[in-house]
Design a protein around this motif. Structure first.
Motif, PDB file in Angstrom:
ATOM      1  N   ARG A 183      45.730  44.042  42.402  1.00 13.85           N
ATOM      2  CA  ARG A 183      44.284  44.963  41.994  1.00 13.85           C
ATOM      3  C   ARG A 183      44.795  45.962  41.577  1.00 13.85           C
ATOM      4  O   ARG A 183      45.321  46.888  40.626  1.00 13.85           O
ATOM      5  CB  ARG A 183      43.779  45.803  42.491  1.00 13.85           C
ATOM      6  N   ARG A 184      46.208  46.796  42.434  1.00 17.08           N
ATOM      7  CA  ARG A 184      46.725  47.947  41.229  1.00 17.08           C
ATOM      8  C   ARG A 184      47.681  48.580  41.332  1.00 17.08           C
ATOM      9  O   ARG A 184      48.446  49.418  40.541  1.00 17.08           O
ATOM     10  CB  ARG A 184      46.877  48.998  43.664  1.00 17.08           C
ATOM     11  N   GLU A 223      49.004  42.569  27.579  1.00 21.30           N
ATOM     12  CA  GLU A 223      48.290  42.802  28.599  1.00 21.30           C
ATOM     13  C   GLU A 223      47.185  41.324  28.126  1.00 21.30           C
ATOM     14  O   GLU A 223      46.517  40.893  28.730  1.00 21.30           O
ATOM     15  CB  GLU A 223      47.471  43.993  28.781  1.00 21.30           C
ATOM     16  N   ALA A 266      39.447  41.351  42.317  1.00 20.02           N
ATOM     17  CA  ALA A 266      38.932  42.272  42.751  1.00 20.02           C
ATOM     18  C   ALA A 266      38.683  42.630  41.545  1.00 20.02           C
ATOM     19  O   ALA A 266      39.498  43.285  40.731  1.00 20.02           O
ATOM     20  CB  ALA A 266      38.114  43.094  43.494  1.00 20.02           C
ATOM     21  N   LYS A 267      37.608  43.802  40.407  1.00 22.48           N
ATOM     22  CA  LYS A 267      38.506  45.110  39.588  1.00 22.48           C
ATOM     23  C   LYS A 267      40.271  45.825  39.432  1.00 22.48           C
ATOM     24  O   LYS A 267      40.103  45.992  40.741  1.00 22.48           O
ATOM     25  CB  LYS A 267      36.798  46.008  39.240  1.00 22.48           C
ATOM     26  N   ARG A 268      40.174  44.783  38.309  1.00 24.28           N
ATOM     27  CA  ARG A 268      41.576  45.969  38.571  1.00 24.28           C
ATOM     28  C   ARG A 268      41.497  47.656  38.769  1.00 24.28           C
ATOM     29  O   ARG A 268      40.904  48.236  38.052  1.00 24.28           O
ATOM     30  CB  ARG A 268      42.342  45.668  37.816  1.00 24.28           C
ATOM     31  N   GLN A 269      42.660  48.342  39.476  1.00 28.63           N
ATOM     32  CA  GLN A 269      42.234  49.774  39.769  1.00 28.63           C
ATOM     33  C   GLN A 269      43.880  49.987  39.455  1.00 28.63           C
ATOM     34  O   GLN A 269      44.607  50.936  40.707  1.00 28.63           O
ATOM     35  CB  GLN A 269      41.669  50.558  40.376  1.00 28.63           C
ATOM     36  N   GLY A 296      44.406  39.299  34.996  1.00 21.89           N
ATOM     37  CA  GLY A 296      45.110  40.594  34.543  1.00 21.89           C
ATOM     38  C   GLY A 296      46.296  41.530  34.174  1.00 21.89           C
ATOM     39  O   GLY A 296      46.264  42.521  33.678  1.00 21.89           O
ATOM     40  N   PRO A 303      40.605  34.057  41.183  1.00 25.45           N
ATOM     41  CA  PRO A 303      40.179  35.679  40.802  1.00 25.45           C
ATOM     42  C   PRO A 303      40.062  36.857  41.792  1.00 25.45           C
ATOM     43  O   PRO A 303      39.754  36.510  42.802  1.00 25.45           O
ATOM     44  CB  PRO A 303      39.048  35.639  39.724  1.00 25.45           C
TER      45      PRO A 303
END
Length: 315
Positions: free
Chosen positions: A215-216, A289, A133-136, A240, A131
């Motif tokens: 992530r981006r 998604e 880090a949180k997606r932005q 994701g 995994p």
């Protein structure tokens, strides 16, 4: 057990086969085995050989089979094995398949290419990813990533060509990451950058930077003509990131027959339509998604480790 793991990709290579070999070696080591990664076989005394690539590793496969005819020999079938060399070099490829006591494939449909009497040797082990880090995801434009080396099998410039069919209102930009396998591919990518304001080629970048891209980015496009079960699918799904992909067997075998994000291989008009729909239709984007997120358990390190544990228990 002592395991010799053969890959045609040399040390320090960023080719997919080398990355796969390194990941498998780590898994097998975690299961208590001693693993040597090599590009050939020099008579080493090993309890098992695992060979990536039936055609490219044909010589070490045959040498190990002759040296240790009663020992397990596991052959991993790659995309070029399955969708090229079994047709162009059938004698060599099928010989490796015959010599294998077991085979590994990376997607659910890979057994379709095998002779019927060899299909019970096949074990599907999905490639894993870790995994991020949180997606932005980007908001000021629609960032589409294309991951993979620039070579014929990948049809790498199809997304760039597809942008020619987008309306002026589209905010789509294509960002390509991967090494050009020839000067001609490099020239094509550079020419595309000079003439296409929607396209940027970043060449080959380290994997930790690729993880930041996931992530981006808003979307991954996999335009390949052939795949044996692309690890970029695993990485995107675990991150994701929604996926648009050509409707080839190697990708359908990972995402399923009913995945909504396929387009006909090499069809840039259809690809443009899919990309535009992902950009402008929030329900479609959400469907991509959520369907990818539902596949995440297939591609965990735990599931890949379980696959190897189960296979080795049958030897």
């Amino acid at each position: 057990m002592r395991i010799i793991l053969v890959t045609p990709a040399p040390p320090k290579s960023r080719a997919g086969n080398r990355a796969t070999a390194a990941r498998w070696a780590a898994i097998l080591t975690s299961l208590g085995h001693r693993v040597e990664i090599t590009t050939d076989f020099n008579g080493q005394n090993a309890d098992i050989m695992i060979a990536l690539h039936a055609w490219r590793s044909a010589t070490p496969i045959q040498q190990f089979a002759e040296a240790f005819p009663r020992r397990p020999l596991i052959v991993a079938i790659t995309g070029t094995d399955a969708y090229r060399f079994i047709h162009t070099h059938p004698d060599t490829t099928l010989q490796s398949i015959r010599l294998a006591s077991h085979m590994v494939g990376l997607h659910d449909l890979i057994g379709n290419i095998l002779p019927p009497d060899a299909r019970d040797k096949m074990h599907v082990i999905y490639q894993s990813a870790t995994p991020i880090a949180k997606r932005q995801p980007y908001k000021r434009y629609f960032h589409i990533s294309v991951m993979g080396h620039l070579r014929e099998e990948k049809d790498p410039l199809r997304p760039a060509l597809a942008t020619q069919h987008l309306p002026a209102s589209s905010r789509i930009k294509i960002h390509q990451y991967g090494k050009a396998h020839s000067d001609d591919w490099a020239r094509q990518a550079l020419t595309q950058m000079q003439t296409n304001p929607r396209y940027t080629w970043h060449d080959e970048i380290p994997h930790h930077q690729i993880r930041q891209v996931y992530r981006r980015t808003n979307l991954l496009v996999l335009p390949s003509r052939m795949e044996g079960g692309a690890n970029v699918i695993s990485e995107a799904v675990v991150a994701g990131v929604p996926v648009i992909a050509s409707d080839i067997e190697g990708t359908i075998g990972l995402l399923g027959e009913d995945y909504p994000g396929y387009y006909p291989v090499e069809n840039e008009l259809a690809l443009a339509d899919c990309m535009l729909k992902a950009e402008t239709d929030q329900l479609f984007y959400k469907e991509l998604e959520q369907t990818c997120i539902a596949k995440q358990p297939l591609f965990t390190p735990e599931n890949e480790t379980r696959g190897w544990r189960n296979l080795l228990s049958k030897l």
